[in-house]
Design an enzyme around this catalytic site. Structure first.
Site, mmCIF file in Angstrom:
data_model
loop_
_atom_site.group_PDB
_atom_site.id
_atom_site.type_symbol
_atom_site.label_atom_id
_atom_site.label_comp_id
_atom_site.label_asym_id
_atom_site.label_seq_id
_atom_site.Cartn_x
_atom_site.Cartn_y
_atom_site.Cartn_z
ATOM 1 N N ASN A 60 -5.966 -24.104 18.373
ATOM 2 C CA ASN A 60 -4.525 -24.324 18.227
ATOM 3 C C ASN A 60 -4.121 -25.172 17.044
ATOM 4 O O ASN A 60 -2.937 -25.493 16.908
ATOM 5 C CB ASN A 60 -3.887 -24.874 19.507
ATOM 6 C CG ASN A 60 -4.195 -24.019 20.707
ATOM 7 O OD1 ASN A 60 -4.720 -24.517 21.701
ATOM 8 N ND2 ASN A 60 -3.927 -22.739 20.631
ATOM 9 N N GLY A 115 -1.929 -23.255 25.106
ATOM 10 C CA GLY A 115 -2.859 -23.392 23.997
ATOM 11 C C GLY A 115 -4.062 -22.517 24.262
ATOM 12 O O GLY A 115 -3.969 -21.563 25.016
ATOM 13 N N SER A 116 -5.186 -22.826 23.636
ATOM 14 C CA SER A 116 -6.396 -22.036 23.885
ATOM 15 C C SER A 116 -7.507 -22.485 22.964
ATOM 16 O O SER A 116 -7.274 -23.110 21.922
ATOM 17 C CB SER A 116 -6.165 -20.536 23.637
ATOM 18 O OG SER A 116 -5.137 -20.029 24.430
ATOM 19 N N ASN A 117 -8.727 -22.124 23.350
ATOM 20 C CA ASN A 117 -9.881 -22.145 22.454
ATOM 21 C C ASN A 117 -10.460 -20.739 22.421
ATOM 22 O O ASN A 117 -10.414 -20.020 23.421
ATOM 23 C CB ASN A 117 -11.001 -23.062 22.963
ATOM 24 C CG ASN A 117 -10.534 -24.462 23.277
ATOM 25 O OD1 ASN A 117 -10.003 -25.164 22.432
ATOM 26 N ND2 ASN A 117 -10.747 -24.886 24.520
#
Length: 803
Positions: free
Chosen positions: A510, A238-240
């Protein structure tokens, strides 16, 4: 000091001049292209603190050489393991039943991994993509990068001794070809499609008279399984990322904070470098291992990051089979034969294994998407998997375009011209104060109209629920078609991609593109891109709250980005901890009944929850208690029963809310958490870092951050092992982090952090040095400009070349 700087600069220039004077290498034949160690390639590598290489070369082939060399120096065992995978040789070296690390596919066993990747190799899939003219295929620059990368990797192997115990003296560490490097890029591209279905592709066999009849898949069960499969993938990666425009910053220039969440071990680690071709390219950032270009990074003018997107990069076609032959299917009433792909795999200590795969005009026949999503091949029906990224070897060209960009408009232009990103969004900011969010990914051209017209009964349930389309493969008018601006057939063109330009902030964690900016919601895109008007994750909700507040405050600097990264605020705690503490204190007699029926005194836990600071800092007391409680609560109480105030599309950031402490399971989760921690000898008010840590070379390193369900920006997914102290390893989470801005000078203002460090070799000085920085919430000051590189106190300049 001035004399030393001058001496270092002269040395670097002399080395670069010597490199530039070397004759250019050419690749005029397949043999020369695929077997690149023909001499003449070289690069200058300047190593600064934490082993970060700054690679200088005269052209792309030489830049690839320096990159391949430097990656091998840090990660030779991990790279070699990946090349064994894409050559389909895992069973030969490690046995057929061992499990791969799932870096390059979801295969559960080496044998299925090998069957798939050897099939890709023997069918010439990657070689054909390399032969496609740009932009459908990779550019000459990217081919040169791949050729150089293979040569650099091979040269390092030839000239150095492997010290990493993971592969020292291993027979499977061998020289590679540029085709191996390209096959690795192909594997990354299809991770969300064919790579997700390797076991189902390699296990698919036509029914026989002896095959037991199989019921058709239940539509609602399949839809639920598809949702869970996609959710599990986003938990693994995932990620920000957030970009702030000049309207919110102290100097009118842009800011970008990137926080990708990727595996801490194996082949999907990032590796940090700077790549420079004077006058052509100067870019710094993180590359996925085995990739010759920078994946996430910045240059002097623009910075970008990626987040895993909600778009579904695959679809299914349900085939109506010829009653007389289950390996033929009907299209508009006419039978078409499936293509038989027979693959033989060498096996350690055993006879070679030969199996058959079946391919159609739509893609391979598949009998499952994960263990919980069966798609049985019966005498009347089969399912074919569509994956447009199986025709996409353009990702490195997109990355090169980013590296050469001078603005967010150029970033968008690279996405438009190459369409190379398979499964990620892009968030960017530039030195002029512009911002960008776009979900420009390669997706099958599943319009809502097509899904409405062509979905099978199964697809009518799966598409709205999960975005997985199941189309009627017996109808020619159900073909995907193509947009006129698309680089390849069967995908959406750039004009259909969700795009948000120049918003005060543009953020993604995400969820779908809908709330990239809560004040400017994005709508109008097809369901396959993601949902609109549906509940957001706690991480998205917390992130939007945080970045909107920052934008409103204004006068932002890189320091504000650094503070956001390590705020370690727990949105779940802000929503639920106070109510949980009050309900705990109100329990009769201060006791709760555990899952085993035992009465547990929980009075101490009530006070710890009340006093907890609602963060996941390593010094936070009560964080571990809430984390374990929240995991147990959300695992047993359905989302619909968790909150008193339900979700409202009119207020998606703040709903649902108000914990329903009367829900069945609340008191049980509290009792079981207290029992668990006491049984492990862990104090309820212990500091998080005492029990959330990794061990590197025998030393504990405390780890800040929290899990997906808590909604923490600084996400980590640790492994619970109370017998040895609590959370004792991290599987995935914050990885290559960058906070980038500009101050009007020639050099960007950048701070970076590679959480798990550059090398996976425990004998390397850069095995855990940045991990210790991460533990202390400290950063690396980026050395991008020449004056900063040459003033590094640990500067080491090396010229590497083929012998």
């Amino acid at each position: 000091m001035r004399t030393r700087l001058r001496r270092l600069a002269v040395t670097a220039v002399a080395l670069l001049t010597a490199t530039t004077a070397l004759p250019a290498a050419t690749a005029q034949s397949r043999e020369r292209q695929e077997h690149p160690s023909h001499g003449g390639l070289s690069a200058v590598i300047r190593f600064t603190e934490y082993g970060i290489p700054h690679i200088v070369a005269k052209d792309y082939a030489n830049l690839g050489f320096g990159t391949g060399w430097a990656q091998a120096a840090d990660q030779v065992c991990t790279l070699a393991d990946g090349f064994v995978t894409v050559r389909g040789e895992r069973s030969r070296y490690f046995g057929p039943d061992a499990a791969p690390d799932m870096s390059l596919s979801s295969a559960a066993r080496n044998l299925s991994s090998d069957q798939y990747f050897r099939g890709v190799r023997e069918s010439g899939t990657v070689r054909k993509l390399l032969a496609e003219p740009a932009p459908r295929g990779p550019s000459r620059q990217v081919k040169d990068l791949m050729r150089g990368f293979a040569a650099g990797y091979n040269a390092w192997l030839e000239q150095n001794r492997i010290t990493d115990p993971a592969c020292r003296d291993a027979a499977w560490v061998r020289p590679v070809t540029s085709l191996d490097v390209a096959a690795h890029s192909f594997a990354i591209a299809v991770l969300g499609g064919q790579g997700r279905a390797v076991d189902g592709i390699t296990a698919a066999q036509p029914p026989t008279s002896a095959t037991a009849p199989t019921a058709a898949p239940d539509a609602r069960d399949t839809a639920r399984a598809a949702r869970e499969l996609l959710a599990a993938d986003s938990a693994d990666m995932g990620s920000n990322a957030v970009a702030f425009s000049g309207a919110t910053t102290a100097n009118g220039r842009g800011l970008l904070l990137g926080n990708p969440h990727y595996p801490w071990q194996g082949g999907r680690r990032f590796w940090q470098s700077q790549q420079t071709i004077p006058g052509e390219l100067n870019v710094a950032g993180g590359s996925l291992l085995g990739s010759p270009a920078v994946s996430i990074g910045h240059n002097a003018h623009v910075a970008w990051s990626h987040t895993v997107a909600t778009g579904v990069p695959l679809n299914l076609h349900q085939l109506a089979l010829d009653p007389a032959d289950p390996t033929a299917y009907l299209v508009d009433g006419k039978p078409e034969r499936m293509t038989k792909r027979t693959v033989t795999v060498e096996v350690k200590d055993g006879a070679p294994v030969t199996r058959t795969q079946w391919w159609t005009r739509y893609g391979p026949v598949v009998t499952s998407l994960g263990s919980s999503l069966p798609l049985p091949w019966t005498s009347t029906t089969a399912y074919a998997l569509g994956d447009p990224n199986a025709a996409n070897l353009r990702g490195s060209d997109t990355s090169l375009g980013f590296g050469r960009a001078r603005s967010t408009a150029d970033v968008l232009g690279s996405l438009r011209d190459t369409q190379g990103l398979p499964w990620v969004n892009t968030i960017a900011a530039d030195s002029s104060g512009h911002t960008l969010f776009t979900q420009s990914q390669v997706l099958p051209r599943i319009t809502d109209e097509l899904a409405q017209r062509c979905s099978t009964p199964l697809g009518k349930v799966t598409y709205p629920a999960s975005g997985v389309a199941v189309l009627d493969g017996s109808r020619g008018d159900c073909a995907l078609g193509s947009d006129p601006d698309a680089v390849q057939l069967g995908v959406f063109g750039p004009a259909k991609m969700p795009v948000l330009k120049d918003a005060p902030y543009a953020e993604n964690s995400n969820d779908s593109a809908w709330l990239a900016n809560a004040d400017q919601p994005l709508t109008g895109y097809e369901r396959v891109f993601g949902t609109i008007g549906t509940p957001r994750s706690l991480r998205t909700r917390g992130a939007v709250e945080d970045v909107a507040a920052l934008a409103e405050k204004g006068a932002l600097t890189v320091r504000d980005l650094q503070a956001q990264q390590f705020a370690d605020r727990v949105p779940a705690g802000d929503l639920a901890a106070t109510d949980a503490a009050k309900a705990c204190a109100a329990l009769p007699g201060g006791t709760a009944t555990g899952g085993d029926g035992t009465s547990v005194d929980v009075r101490e836990a009530c006070g710890v929850l009340a006093r907890w600071d609602r963060s996941m800092d390593t010094d936070s007391r009560g964080a571990l208690l809430f984390d374990r409680f929240w995991r147990k609560l959300t695992a047993t109480v359905p989302a619909a029963r968790l909150w008193k105030v339900p979700f409202s599309a009119a207020d998606p950031v703040h709903t649902p809310n108000t914990l329903d402490t009367a829900a069945p399971g609340f008191a049980t989760a509290l009792a079981d958490t207290v029992t668990e921690l006491r049984a492990a000898g862990i104090a309820l008010d212990s500091r998080l870092g005492e029990h959330q840590f990794v061990v590197r070379n025998g030393r504990r390193i405390p780890v800040p951050g929290g899990t997906e369900s808590l909604g923490v920006w600084n996400k980590v997914e640790p492994v619970w092992n109370p017998a040895v102290g609590g959370y004792t390893e991290v599987t995935t989470g914050s990885s290559y982090i960058q906070a980038v801005g500009w101050d009007g000078g020639r050099c960007p203002v950048a701070r970076t952090l590679l959480t798990y460090s550059q090398s996976s070799n425990p004998k390397s000085p850069h095995f855990a040095d940045q991990t210790r920085l991460f533990s202390g919430e400290k950063w690396v000051t980026s050395r991008f400009c020449e004056k900063d590189i040459l003033s590094s106190p640990g500067l080491k300049i090396v010229r590497v070349r083929e012998r």
